[in-house]
Design a protein around this motif. Structure first.
Motif, PDB file in Angstrom:
ATOM      1  N   GLU A 244      51.300  52.907  44.752  1.00 19.19           N
ATOM      2  CA  GLU A 244      49.915  53.327  44.933  1.00 19.19           C
ATOM      3  C   GLU A 244      49.071  52.246  45.597  1.00 19.19           C
ATOM      4  O   GLU A 244      48.178  52.557  46.394  1.00 19.19           O
ATOM      5  N   LEU A 245      49.340  50.982  45.292  1.00 19.37           N
ATOM      6  CA  LEU A 245      48.619  49.912  45.971  1.00 19.37           C
ATOM      7  C   LEU A 245      48.978  49.889  47.456  1.00 19.37           C
ATOM      8  O   LEU A 245      48.093  49.780  48.329  1.00 19.37           O
ATOM      9  N   ALA A 246      50.255  50.028  47.763  1.00 21.64           N
ATOM     10  CA  ALA A 246      50.686  50.049  49.165  1.00 21.64           C
ATOM     11  C   ALA A 246      50.131  51.269  49.892  1.00 21.64           C
ATOM     12  O   ALA A 246      49.719  51.183  51.067  1.00 21.64           O
ATOM     13  N   ARG A 247      50.125  52.399  49.220  1.00 23.17           N
ATOM     14  CA  ARG A 247      49.605  53.626  49.826  1.00 23.17           C
ATOM     15  C   ARG A 247      48.118  53.490  50.150  1.00 23.17           C
ATOM     16  O   ARG A 247      47.659  53.884  51.226  1.00 23.17           O
ATOM     17  N   PHE A 248      47.365  52.928  49.216  1.00 22.72           N
ATOM     18  CA  PHE A 248      45.937  52.738  49.439  1.00 22.72           C
ATOM     19  C   PHE A 248      45.705  51.807  50.635  1.00 22.72           C
ATOM     20  O   PHE A 248      44.861  52.068  51.495  1.00 22.72           O
ATOM     21  N   ALA A 249      46.478  50.717  50.701  1.00 25.79           N
ATOM     22  CA  ALA A 249      46.335  49.772  51.799  1.00 25.79           C
ATOM     23  C   ALA A 249      46.730  50.409  53.134  1.00 25.79           C
ATOM     24  O   ALA A 249      46.064  50.198  54.162  1.00 25.79           O
ATOM     25  N   ALA A 250      47.807  51.193  53.132  1.00 25.12           N
ATOM     26  CA  ALA A 250      48.273  51.818  54.372  1.00 25.12           C
ATOM     27  C   ALA A 250      47.263  52.827  54.896  1.00 25.12           C
ATOM     28  O   ALA A 250      46.972  52.871  56.111  1.00 25.12           O
ATOM     29  N   ILE A 251      46.713  53.650  54.014  1.00 31.72           N
ATOM     30  CA  ILE A 251      45.709  54.626  54.441  1.00 31.72           C
ATOM     31  C   ILE A 251      44.487  53.908  54.998  1.00 31.72           C
ATOM     32  O   ILE A 251      43.911  54.313  56.018  1.00 31.72           O
ATOM     33  N   THR A 252      44.098  52.813  54.345  1.00 28.94           N
ATOM     34  CA  THR A 252      42.959  52.035  54.830  1.00 28.94           C
ATOM     35  C   THR A 252      43.212  51.509  56.238  1.00 28.94           C
ATOM     36  O   THR A 252      42.357  51.588  57.122  1.00 28.94           O
ATOM     37  N   ALA A 253      44.410  50.979  56.469  1.00 30.88           N
ATOM     38  CA  ALA A 253      44.744  50.424  57.777  1.00 30.88           C
ATOM     39  C   ALA A 253      44.780  51.490  58.868  1.00 30.88           C
ATOM     40  O   ALA A 253      44.448  51.222  60.036  1.00 30.88           O
ATOM     41  N   LEU A 254      45.165  52.721  58.523  1.00 27.17           N
ATOM     42  CA  LEU A 254      45.316  53.788  59.513  1.00 27.17           C
ATOM     43  C   LEU A 254      44.034  54.579  59.764  1.00 27.17           C
ATOM     44  O   LEU A 254      43.957  55.326  60.747  1.00 27.17           O
ATOM     45  N   LEU A 255      43.039  54.426  58.900  1.00 25.80           N
ATOM     46  CA  LEU A 255      41.815  55.212  59.057  1.00 25.80           C
ATOM     47  C   LEU A 255      41.158  55.050  60.430  1.00 25.80           C
ATOM     48  O   LEU A 255      40.703  56.042  61.018  1.00 25.80           O
ATOM     49  N   PRO A 256      41.087  53.827  60.995  1.00 23.21           N
ATOM     50  CA  PRO A 256      40.450  53.708  62.317  1.00 23.21           C
ATOM     51  C   PRO A 256      41.177  54.478  63.415  1.00 23.21           C
ATOM     52  O   PRO A 256      40.583  54.746  64.479  1.00 23.21           O
ATOM     53  N   LEU A 257      42.440  54.844  63.174  1.00 17.90           N
ATOM     54  CA  LEU A 257      43.210  55.568  64.191  1.00 17.90           C
ATOM     55  C   LEU A 257      43.113  57.080  64.032  1.00 17.90           C
ATOM     56  O   LEU A 257      43.603  57.811  64.898  1.00 17.90           O
ATOM     57  N   ARG A 258      42.477  57.525  62.955  1.00 23.71           N
ATOM     58  CA  ARG A 258      42.402  58.966  62.700  1.00 23.71           C
ATOM     59  C   ARG A 258      41.149  59.561  63.315  1.00 23.71           C
ATOM     60  O   ARG A 258      40.085  58.934  63.338  1.00 23.71           O
ATOM     61  N   ALA A 259      41.271  60.794  63.777  1.00 21.17           N
ATOM     62  CA  ALA A 259      40.120  61.493  64.343  1.00 21.17           C
ATOM     63  C   ALA A 259      39.462  62.425  63.340  1.00 21.17           C
ATOM     64  O   ALA A 259      38.374  62.946  63.595  1.00 21.17           O
ATOM     65  N   ASP A 260      40.117  62.641  62.206  1.00 21.05           N
ATOM     66  CA  ASP A 260      39.634  63.624  61.246  1.00 21.05           C
ATOM     67  C   ASP A 260      39.240  62.977  59.921  1.00 21.05           C
ATOM     68  O   ASP A 260      39.518  63.519  58.847  1.00 21.05           O
ATOM     69  N   VAL A 261      38.588  61.841  59.965  1.00 25.36           N
ATOM     70  CA  VAL A 261      38.230  61.129  58.743  1.00 25.36           C
ATOM     71  C   VAL A 261      37.076  61.845  58.047  1.00 25.36           C
ATOM     72  O   VAL A 261      36.035  62.086  58.664  1.00 25.36           O
ATOM     73  N   PRO A 262      37.233  62.211  56.779  1.00 23.17           N
ATOM     74  CA  PRO A 262      36.137  62.876  56.060  1.00 23.17           C
ATOM     75  C   PRO A 262      34.916  61.959  55.953  1.00 23.17           C
ATOM     76  O   PRO A 262      35.027  60.735  55.893  1.00 23.17           O
ATOM     77  N   ASP A 263      33.756  62.576  55.932  1.00 21.72           N
ATOM     78  CA  ASP A 263      32.508  61.821  55.813  1.00 21.72           C
ATOM     79  C   ASP A 263      32.196  61.606  54.337  1.00 21.72           C
ATOM     80  O   ASP A 263      31.353  62.266  53.745  1.00 21.72           O
ATOM     81  N   ALA A 264      32.924  60.677  53.734  1.00 26.23           N
ATOM     82  CA  ALA A 264      32.746  60.371  52.314  1.00 26.23           C
ATOM     83  C   ALA A 264      32.891  58.862  52.144  1.00 26.23           C
ATOM     84  O   ALA A 264      33.652  58.218  52.876  1.00 26.23           O
TER      85      ALA A 264
END
Length: 322
Positions: A244-264
Protein backbone atom coordinates in the motif's frame (compact mmCIF):
# COMPACT_ATOMS: atom_id res chain seq x y z
CA UNK A 1 -31.82 9.17 37.69
CA UNK A 2 -29.29 12.00 37.36
CA UNK A 3 -26.08 10.91 35.71
CA UNK A 4 -23.55 13.03 37.59
CA UNK A 5 -21.47 10.69 39.75
CA UNK A 6 -21.22 13.24 42.56
CA UNK A 7 -25.02 13.23 42.84
CA UNK A 8 -25.14 9.42 43.01
CA UNK A 9 -22.73 8.40 45.76
CA UNK A 10 -24.58 5.10 46.32
CA UNK A 11 -24.17 3.89 42.74
CA UNK A 12 -21.09 2.23 41.34
CA UNK A 13 -19.51 4.36 38.65
CA UNK A 14 -17.89 2.18 35.99
CA UNK A 15 -17.25 4.70 33.21
CA UNK A 16 -15.49 7.98 32.62
CA UNK A 17 -16.92 9.60 29.50
CA UNK A 18 -14.18 11.54 27.73
CA UNK A 19 -15.53 14.32 25.51
CA UNK A 20 -13.06 16.01 23.20
CA UNK A 21 -13.90 19.51 22.03
CA UNK A 22 -12.31 22.16 19.86
CA UNK A 23 -14.28 25.31 19.12
CA UNK A 24 -17.39 23.43 20.08
CA UNK A 25 -19.54 26.34 21.23
CA UNK A 26 -22.27 25.51 18.70
CA UNK A 27 -22.84 21.99 19.98
CA UNK A 28 -21.10 21.29 23.30
CA UNK A 29 -24.14 22.20 25.40
CA UNK A 30 -26.32 19.65 23.61
CA UNK A 31 -23.67 16.98 24.20
CA UNK A 32 -23.39 17.77 27.92
CA UNK A 33 -27.19 17.96 28.27
CA UNK A 34 -27.42 14.45 26.84
CA UNK A 35 -24.77 13.16 29.23
CA UNK A 36 -26.58 14.75 32.18
CA UNK A 37 -29.70 12.82 31.12
CA UNK A 38 -28.00 9.40 31.04
CA UNK A 39 -29.68 6.62 33.01
CA UNK A 40 -26.34 5.28 34.25
CA UNK A 41 -24.06 7.29 36.60
CA UNK A 42 -20.65 8.19 35.23
CA UNK A 43 -17.87 10.73 35.36
CA UNK A 44 -17.29 13.29 32.61
CA UNK A 45 -13.80 14.37 31.61
CA UNK A 46 -13.89 17.08 28.96
CA UNK A 47 -10.67 17.72 27.05
CA UNK A 48 -10.61 21.21 25.55
CA UNK A 49 -8.16 21.47 22.67
CA UNK A 50 -7.39 25.16 23.32
CA UNK A 51 -10.80 26.41 22.14
CA UNK A 52 -11.00 30.17 21.63
CA UNK A 53 -14.69 30.56 20.79
CA UNK A 54 -16.35 30.65 24.23
CA UNK A 55 -16.49 26.88 24.67
CA UNK A 56 -14.71 27.09 28.04
CA UNK A 57 -17.30 29.53 29.40
CA UNK A 58 -20.20 27.31 28.32
CA UNK A 59 -18.61 24.22 29.87
CA UNK A 60 -17.86 26.00 33.15
CA UNK A 61 -21.48 27.12 33.43
CA UNK A 62 -23.03 23.75 32.60
CA UNK A 63 -24.80 21.95 35.49
CA UNK A 64 -23.10 18.64 34.59
CA UNK A 65 -19.88 20.20 35.98
CA UNK A 66 -17.44 18.01 34.06
CA UNK A 67 -13.81 17.71 35.03
CA UNK A 68 -11.92 19.78 32.46
CA UNK A 69 -8.49 19.21 31.00
CA UNK A 70 -7.60 22.28 28.96
CA UNK A 71 -4.67 21.72 26.64
CA UNK A 72 -2.36 24.58 25.59
CA UNK A 73 -2.73 23.74 21.89
CA UNK A 74 -4.97 21.77 19.59
CA UNK A 75 -3.72 18.17 19.68
CA UNK A 76 -6.60 16.74 17.65
CA UNK A 77 -8.93 13.96 18.72
CA UNK A 78 -6.15 11.38 19.06
CA UNK A 79 -3.92 13.67 21.08
CA UNK A 80 -6.75 14.65 23.42
CA UNK A 81 -7.82 11.05 24.08
CA UNK A 82 -4.19 10.14 24.76
CA UNK A 83 -3.88 13.06 27.19
CA UNK A 84 -7.04 11.97 29.00
CA UNK A 85 -6.09 8.31 29.44
CA UNK A 86 -3.71 8.80 32.42
CA UNK A 87 -6.48 10.67 34.27
CA UNK A 88 -9.10 7.92 33.92
CA UNK A 89 -9.52 5.96 37.15
CA UNK A 90 -12.65 4.00 36.28
CA UNK A 91 -12.90 0.48 34.87
CA UNK A 92 -14.24 1.80 31.56
CA UNK A 93 -13.42 4.78 29.37
CA UNK A 94 -15.95 6.09 26.86
CA UNK A 95 -14.93 8.17 23.86
CA UNK A 96 -17.49 10.74 22.69
CA UNK A 97 -17.35 13.44 20.03
CA UNK A 98 -18.52 16.86 21.14
CA UNK A 99 -21.00 16.94 18.24
CA UNK A 100 -22.63 13.70 19.40
CA UNK A 101 -25.90 13.53 21.37
CA UNK A 102 -26.42 10.10 22.96
CA UNK A 103 -29.83 8.70 23.89
CA UNK A 104 -30.50 8.50 27.66
CA UNK A 105 -29.92 4.72 27.65
CA UNK A 106 -26.72 4.94 25.57
CA UNK A 107 -24.16 4.34 28.31
CA UNK A 108 -26.24 1.74 30.15
CA UNK A 109 -26.62 -0.33 26.99
CA UNK A 110 -22.91 -0.18 26.22
CA UNK A 111 -21.97 -1.20 29.76
CA UNK A 112 -24.53 -4.02 29.85
CA UNK A 113 -23.60 -5.54 26.49
CA UNK A 114 -19.81 -5.19 26.77
CA UNK A 115 -19.44 -8.54 28.51
CA UNK A 116 -15.94 -9.96 28.07
CA UNK A 117 -15.15 -7.76 25.06
CA UNK A 118 -12.45 -5.11 25.26
CA UNK A 119 -14.55 -2.45 23.53
CA UNK A 120 -18.10 -1.81 22.38
CA UNK A 121 -19.23 0.56 19.65
CA UNK A 122 -22.46 2.48 19.23
CA UNK A 123 -24.88 3.24 16.43
CA UNK A 124 -24.23 6.73 15.08
CA UNK A 125 -27.18 8.29 13.28
CA UNK A 126 -27.33 11.15 10.81
CA UNK A 127 -29.72 14.06 11.32
CA UNK A 128 -32.43 12.25 9.32
CA UNK A 129 -32.19 9.16 11.54
CA UNK A 130 -30.40 6.98 9.01
CA UNK A 131 -27.38 4.97 10.10
CA UNK A 132 -24.03 6.67 9.62
CA UNK A 133 -21.99 3.96 11.32
CA UNK A 134 -22.19 0.82 13.44
CA UNK A 135 -18.41 0.63 13.59
CA UNK A 136 -15.39 0.28 11.33
CA UNK A 137 -14.90 -2.28 8.58
CA UNK A 138 -11.51 -3.03 7.10
CA UNK A 139 -11.32 -2.74 3.32
CA UNK A 140 -9.14 -4.77 0.99
CA UNK A 141 -6.63 -1.92 0.75
CA UNK A 142 -6.53 -1.30 4.47
CA UNK A 143 -8.84 1.66 4.86
CA UNK A 144 -11.06 1.86 7.91
CA UNK A 145 -14.52 2.65 6.55
CA UNK A 146 -17.90 3.05 8.17
CA UNK A 147 -19.76 -0.24 8.56
CA UNK A 148 -23.54 -0.41 8.51
CA UNK A 149 -23.75 -4.08 9.42
CA UNK A 150 -23.39 -5.48 12.92
CA UNK A 151 -20.27 -7.57 12.16
CA UNK A 152 -17.49 -5.01 12.41
CA UNK A 153 -13.73 -5.00 12.63
CA UNK A 154 -13.62 -2.13 15.11
CA UNK A 155 -15.57 0.57 16.89
CA UNK A 156 -16.18 4.09 15.61
CA UNK A 157 -14.23 6.42 17.90
CA UNK A 158 -17.03 8.99 17.87
CA UNK A 159 -18.99 7.04 20.49
CA UNK A 160 -17.63 3.88 22.13
CA UNK A 161 -16.61 2.38 25.45
CA UNK A 162 -13.32 0.57 26.15
CA UNK A 163 -11.81 -1.28 29.07
CA UNK A 164 -9.28 1.16 30.50
CA UNK A 165 -6.71 -1.43 31.57
CA UNK A 166 -6.84 -3.21 28.22
CA UNK A 167 -6.42 0.05 26.30
CA UNK A 168 -3.33 0.83 28.35
CA UNK A 169 -2.01 -2.71 27.93
CA UNK A 170 -2.13 -2.51 24.11
CA UNK A 171 -0.28 0.80 24.05
CA UNK A 172 -2.95 3.46 24.52
CA UNK A 173 -3.78 5.85 21.70
CA UNK A 174 -1.46 7.01 18.86
CA UNK A 175 -1.40 10.68 19.88
CA UNK A 176 0.56 11.87 16.84
CA UNK A 177 -2.21 10.75 14.47
CA UNK A 178 -3.94 14.02 15.41
CA UNK A 179 -7.26 13.02 13.88
CA UNK A 180 -8.71 9.91 12.17
CA UNK A 181 -7.66 6.26 12.39
CA UNK A 182 -6.99 6.38 16.13
CA UNK A 183 -9.99 4.04 16.41
CA UNK A 184 -8.94 1.72 13.55
CA UNK A 185 -5.37 1.50 14.83
CA UNK A 186 -6.67 0.73 18.33
CA UNK A 187 -9.00 -1.94 16.95
CA UNK A 188 -6.06 -3.52 15.11
CA UNK A 189 -4.04 -3.71 18.33
CA UNK A 190 -6.98 -5.11 20.30
CA UNK A 191 -7.56 -7.80 17.66
CA UNK A 192 -3.85 -8.66 17.55
CA UNK A 193 -3.84 -9.00 21.34
CA UNK A 194 -6.70 -11.51 21.09
CA UNK A 195 -9.57 -9.29 22.29
CA UNK A 196 -13.12 -9.08 20.99
CA UNK A 197 -14.97 -5.90 19.99
CA UNK A 198 -18.74 -5.73 20.40
CA UNK A 199 -21.34 -3.72 18.51
CA UNK A 200 -24.41 -2.35 20.31
CA UNK A 201 -26.95 -1.09 17.74
CA UNK A 202 -29.36 -0.11 20.54
CA UNK A 203 -26.80 2.33 21.97
CA UNK A 204 -27.80 5.21 19.70
CA UNK A 205 -26.13 8.56 19.19
CA UNK A 206 -27.22 11.44 16.98
CA UNK A 207 -24.09 12.76 15.29
CA UNK A 208 -23.41 16.05 13.55
CA UNK A 209 -20.83 14.47 11.27
CA UNK A 210 -17.66 16.49 10.78
CA UNK A 211 -18.67 19.61 12.73
CA UNK A 212 -15.01 20.26 13.59
CA UNK A 213 -12.94 18.48 10.93
CA UNK A 214 -14.64 19.46 7.64
CA UNK A 215 -14.68 16.14 5.75
CA UNK A 216 -13.43 16.65 2.21
CA UNK A 217 -11.00 19.40 3.18
CA UNK A 218 -7.26 19.09 2.36
CA UNK A 219 -6.45 18.52 6.05
CA UNK A 220 -9.04 15.75 6.24
CA UNK A 221 -7.53 13.96 3.25
CA UNK A 222 -3.97 14.38 4.51
CA UNK A 223 -4.82 12.90 7.93
CA UNK A 224 -6.93 10.16 6.35
CA UNK A 225 -4.28 8.99 3.87
CA UNK A 226 -1.31 9.43 6.20
CA UNK A 227 -2.90 7.64 9.13
CA UNK A 228 -4.11 4.74 6.99
CA UNK A 229 -0.53 4.13 5.90
CA UNK A 230 0.82 4.53 9.44
CA UNK A 231 -1.79 2.09 10.78
CA UNK A 232 -0.84 -0.50 8.18
CA UNK A 233 2.88 -0.03 8.86
CA UNK A 234 2.27 -0.45 12.58
CA UNK A 235 -0.24 -3.29 12.53
CA UNK A 236 -0.79 -5.05 9.19
CA UNK A 237 1.18 -7.88 7.57
CA UNK A 238 4.46 -6.49 6.23
CA UNK A 239 3.60 -7.38 2.63
CA UNK A 240 0.29 -5.51 2.82
CA UNK A 241 1.89 -2.43 4.41
CA UNK A 242 4.69 -2.37 1.82
CA UNK A 243 2.23 -2.87 -1.03
CA UNK A 244 0.00 0.00 0.00
CA UNK A 245 2.88 2.39 0.64
CA UNK A 246 4.38 1.56 -2.76
CA UNK A 247 0.99 1.86 -4.44
CA UNK A 248 0.37 5.28 -2.92
CA UNK A 249 3.82 6.47 -4.03
CA UNK A 250 3.39 5.06 -7.55
CA UNK A 251 0.00 6.69 -8.06
CA UNK A 252 1.45 9.97 -6.81
CA UNK A 253 4.34 9.76 -9.28
CA UNK A 254 2.02 8.97 -12.22
CA UNK A 255 -0.62 11.63 -11.53
CA UNK A 256 1.15 14.35 -13.59
CA UNK A 257 0.99 12.01 -16.60
CA UNK A 258 -2.75 11.37 -16.34
CA UNK A 259 -5.36 13.35 -18.23
CA UNK A 260 -8.29 12.21 -16.13
CA UNK A 261 -7.26 13.27 -12.63
CA UNK A 262 -10.31 13.81 -10.38
CA UNK A 263 -10.72 17.29 -8.93
CA UNK A 264 -10.32 16.26 -5.30
CA UNK A 265 -7.69 17.22 -2.69
CA UNK A 266 -6.41 13.66 -2.31
CA UNK A 267 -5.43 13.61 -5.98
CA UNK A 268 -3.28 16.71 -5.66
CA UNK A 269 0.40 15.89 -5.92
CA UNK A 270 1.61 18.38 -3.25
CA UNK A 271 -0.79 16.94 -0.67
CA UNK A 272 0.23 13.38 -1.49
CA UNK A 273 3.92 14.29 -1.34
CA UNK A 274 3.33 15.79 2.08
CA UNK A 275 1.68 12.53 3.15
CA UNK A 276 4.71 10.56 1.99
CA UNK A 277 7.11 12.92 3.78
CA UNK A 278 5.02 12.67 6.97
CA UNK A 279 5.13 8.87 6.81
CA UNK A 280 8.88 8.73 6.11
CA UNK A 281 9.69 11.15 8.93
CA UNK A 282 7.70 8.95 11.32
CA UNK A 283 9.20 5.71 10.03
CA UNK A 284 11.73 5.10 12.86
CA UNK A 285 9.05 5.58 15.53
CA UNK A 286 6.63 3.49 13.49
CA UNK A 287 9.10 0.59 13.27
CA UNK A 288 9.62 0.74 17.04
CA UNK A 289 5.87 0.74 17.59
CA UNK A 290 5.47 -2.25 15.27
CA UNK A 291 7.99 -4.22 17.27
CA UNK A 292 6.20 -3.40 20.51
CA UNK A 293 2.84 -4.36 19.00
CA UNK A 294 4.36 -7.67 17.88
CA UNK A 295 5.59 -8.30 21.40
CA UNK A 296 2.07 -7.85 22.79
CA UNK A 297 0.30 -9.84 20.08
CA UNK A 298 -1.42 -13.17 20.61
CA UNK A 299 -2.91 -13.43 17.12
CA UNK A 300 -0.93 -13.26 13.89
CA UNK A 301 -1.23 -10.26 11.60
CA UNK A 302 -2.07 -12.48 8.63
CA UNK A 303 -4.88 -14.14 10.56
CA UNK A 304 -6.44 -10.78 11.47
CA UNK A 305 -6.10 -9.60 7.88
CA UNK A 306 -7.62 -12.77 6.40
CA UNK A 307 -10.52 -12.65 8.87
CA UNK A 308 -11.44 -8.99 8.54
CA UNK A 309 -10.10 -7.37 5.37
CA UNK A 310 -12.63 -6.89 2.59
CA UNK A 311 -12.15 -8.67 -0.72
CA UNK A 312 -12.81 -5.55 -2.79
CA UNK A 313 -10.44 -2.59 -2.61
CA UNK A 314 -11.91 0.88 -2.50
CA UNK A 315 -11.07 3.33 -5.28
CA UNK A 316 -7.84 5.21 -4.58
CA UNK A 317 -8.55 8.32 -2.57
CA UNK A 318 -12.03 7.37 -1.34
CA UNK A 319 -12.74 8.64 2.16
CA UNK A 320 -14.42 7.37 5.25
CA UNK A 321 -17.69 8.93 6.37
CA UNK A 322 -16.75 9.80 9.92
Amino acid sequence: MPANAAQNPGHRVRTTVVVVTWRGADHIVACLDALAAQERPHRILLVDNASDDGTARLVAAHPAKPQVLRLPRNTGYAGAIAAALPLVETELMAWLNDDAVPDPAWLARLEDVLGSAAAAGSRLDRADGSVQSLGVRLTGDGYGADAREARVFGFCGGAAVLRTDVLRAVGGVPADFFCYYEDTDTAWRLRLAGHEIATVPDARVAHRHGASTRPGSPDFHRWNERNRLLTLLRCAPAAIAARELARFAAITALLPLRADVPDAPNFRVPLRCRVLVDVLVRMPATVRARREITRRSRVGRRQVWRTWAGRTARPEGATVDR
